[in-house]
Design a protein around this motif. Structure first.
Motif, short mmCIF file in Angstrom:
data_model
loop_
_atom_site.label_atom_id
_atom_site.label_comp_id
_atom_site.label_asym_id
_atom_site.label_seq_id
_atom_site.Cartn_x
_atom_site.Cartn_y
_atom_site.Cartn_z
N GLU A 104 7.71 -3.15 -1.15
CA GLU A 104 8.93 -3.39 -1.93
C GLU A 104 8.88 -2.69 -3.29
O GLU A 104 9.89 -2.54 -3.96
N ILE A 105 7.69 -2.26 -3.69
CA ILE A 105 7.53 -1.50 -4.93
C ILE A 105 7.44 -0.01 -4.63
O ILE A 105 8.22 0.78 -5.14
N SER A 106 6.49 0.37 -3.80
CA SER A 106 6.28 1.79 -3.52
C SER A 106 5.49 1.93 -2.22
O SER A 106 4.59 1.14 -1.95
N CYS A 107 5.83 2.96 -1.43
CA CYS A 107 5.07 3.17 -0.19
C CYS A 107 4.90 4.64 0.18
O CYS A 107 4.09 4.96 1.04
N ARG A 108 5.61 5.54 -0.49
CA ARG A 108 5.45 6.96 -0.14
C ARG A 108 4.03 7.45 -0.40
O ARG A 108 3.48 8.22 0.37
N TRP A 109 3.44 7.01 -1.51
CA TRP A 109 2.08 7.44 -1.83
C TRP A 109 1.11 6.96 -0.74
O TRP A 109 0.16 7.66 -0.41
N LEU A 110 1.37 5.76 -0.17
CA LEU A 110 0.48 5.22 0.85
C LEU A 110 0.60 6.01 2.14
O LEU A 110 -0.41 6.26 2.81
N ASP A 111 1.81 6.43 2.48
CA ASP A 111 1.98 7.28 3.67
C ASP A 111 1.11 8.52 3.55
O ASP A 111 0.45 8.93 4.51
N GLU A 112 1.12 9.11 2.38
CA GLU A 112 0.33 10.32 2.15
C GLU A 112 -1.17 10.01 2.22
O GLU A 112 -1.95 10.76 2.82
N ALA A 113 -1.57 8.89 1.61
CA ALA A 113 -2.99 8.53 1.60
C ALA A 113 -3.50 8.19 3.00
O ALA A 113 -4.66 8.42 3.32
N LEU A 114 -2.62 7.62 3.83
CA LEU A 114 -3.03 7.28 5.20
C LEU A 114 -3.34 8.51 6.04
O LEU A 114 -4.03 8.43 7.05
N GLU A 115 -2.84 9.65 5.59
CA GLU A 115 -3.16 10.91 6.27
C GLU A 115 -4.42 11.54 5.70
O GLU A 115 -4.91 12.53 6.25
N GLY A 116 -4.91 10.99 4.60
CA GLY A 116 -6.08 11.58 3.97
C GLY A 116 -7.15 10.57 3.64
O GLY A 116 -7.87 10.09 4.53
N SER A 117 -7.22 10.18 2.36
CA SER A 117 -8.34 9.38 1.88
C SER A 117 -8.41 7.99 2.48
O SER A 117 -9.48 7.38 2.51
N LEU A 118 -7.30 7.45 2.97
CA LEU A 118 -7.31 6.09 3.53
C LEU A 118 -7.21 6.07 5.05
O LEU A 118 -7.00 5.02 5.65
N ARG A 119 -7.38 7.22 5.67
CA ARG A 119 -7.21 7.30 7.12
C ARG A 119 -8.11 6.31 7.86
O ARG A 119 -7.72 5.71 8.87
N GLN A 120 -9.33 6.13 7.37
CA GLN A 120 -10.29 5.27 8.07
C GLN A 120 -10.14 3.78 7.71
O GLN A 120 -10.84 2.95 8.25
N ALA A 121 -9.21 3.48 6.80
CA ALA A 121 -9.09 2.10 6.32
C ALA A 121 -8.15 1.25 7.17
O ALA A 121 -7.97 0.06 6.88
N ILE A 122 -7.57 1.82 8.21
CA ILE A 122 -6.65 1.05 9.06
C ILE A 122 -6.67 1.64 10.46
O ILE A 122 -6.81 2.85 10.64
#
Length: 203
Positions: A104-122
């Motif tokens: 509800e605050i922000s999610c575009r940055w997370l979409d990008e991170a899920l393709e990179g630095s956070l890929r293994q976190a979920i």
């Protein structure tokens, strides 16, 4: 505008800032910040799901009621765990070593991170759930509302001017606030408005 927004919401900008601290000859912190994530930490989509369920049901209602109902829905349905020795329990994530998200605050940055630095976190299932949730929020959350309201020629200044409203797109935290002690309190709100009028008149 969508293309411009993606350019300025780049995770690379945040990494570059961190790298500047790390490479500085005299860093402003005793131990430079590193962009790392403990491999045991996971992203928990539960909070995002529950918040989104509530907001879908309350479309069209006053925003203050929507927020209250979303919190109620979250508290009534979230997973609770109790760690040994805890007397007060409850967390926005469903398990220890998990991180909630705030679409509800922000999610575009997370979409990008899920393709990179956070890929293994979920896991793939959780990632798919978050993607679906984010589709609902792109034009409705704080980030999307700000992006829609900005003229095209201002988008390139979003990260440069360090103003509170725009900078929260990247880091929605309370640490990015005005200097109340030395600037706001001595002038008062009327004094600030007077200064604004004077500066506008001088343009």
């Amino acid at each position: 505008m969508a293309l411009a927004a993606r350019e300025f919401l780049s995770n690379q900008q945040r990494i570059n800032k961190t790298q500047q601290i790390a490479d500085a000859e005299s860093p402003s912190v005793s131990m430079p910040v590193r962009v790392t994530l403990d491999p045991n930490v996971r992203i928990c989509p539960e909070r995002a799901e529950l918040i989104t369920e509530s907001y879908r049901r309350t479309e069209g209602e006053p925003w203050i009621l929507r927020r209250a109902k979303a919190l109620q829905h979250l508290l009534q349905n979230m997973t609770l765990y109790v760690l040994e020795g805890e007397q007060i329990v409850g967390n926005y994530a469903s398990a220890p070593d998990s991180l909630p998200t705030y679409p509800e605050i922000s999610c575009r940055w997370l979409d990008e991170a899920l393709e990179g630095s956070l890929r293994q976190a979920i896991d793939p299932e959780g990632m798919a759930r978050l993607r679906e949730i984010h589709e609902f929020w792109y034009s409705r959350n704080v980030e999307g509302t700000i992006l829609k309201s900005l003229p095209e020629d201002l988008l390139r200044f979003m990260d440069a001017n360090k103003t509170t409203a725009l900078h929260t797109i990247f880091w929605p935290q309370g640490c990015f606030t005005l200097d109340f002690r030395d600037w706001v309190f001595p002038r008062g709100l009327k004094g600030i408005l007077k200064e604004v009028r004077e500066r506008r008149a001088a343009l």
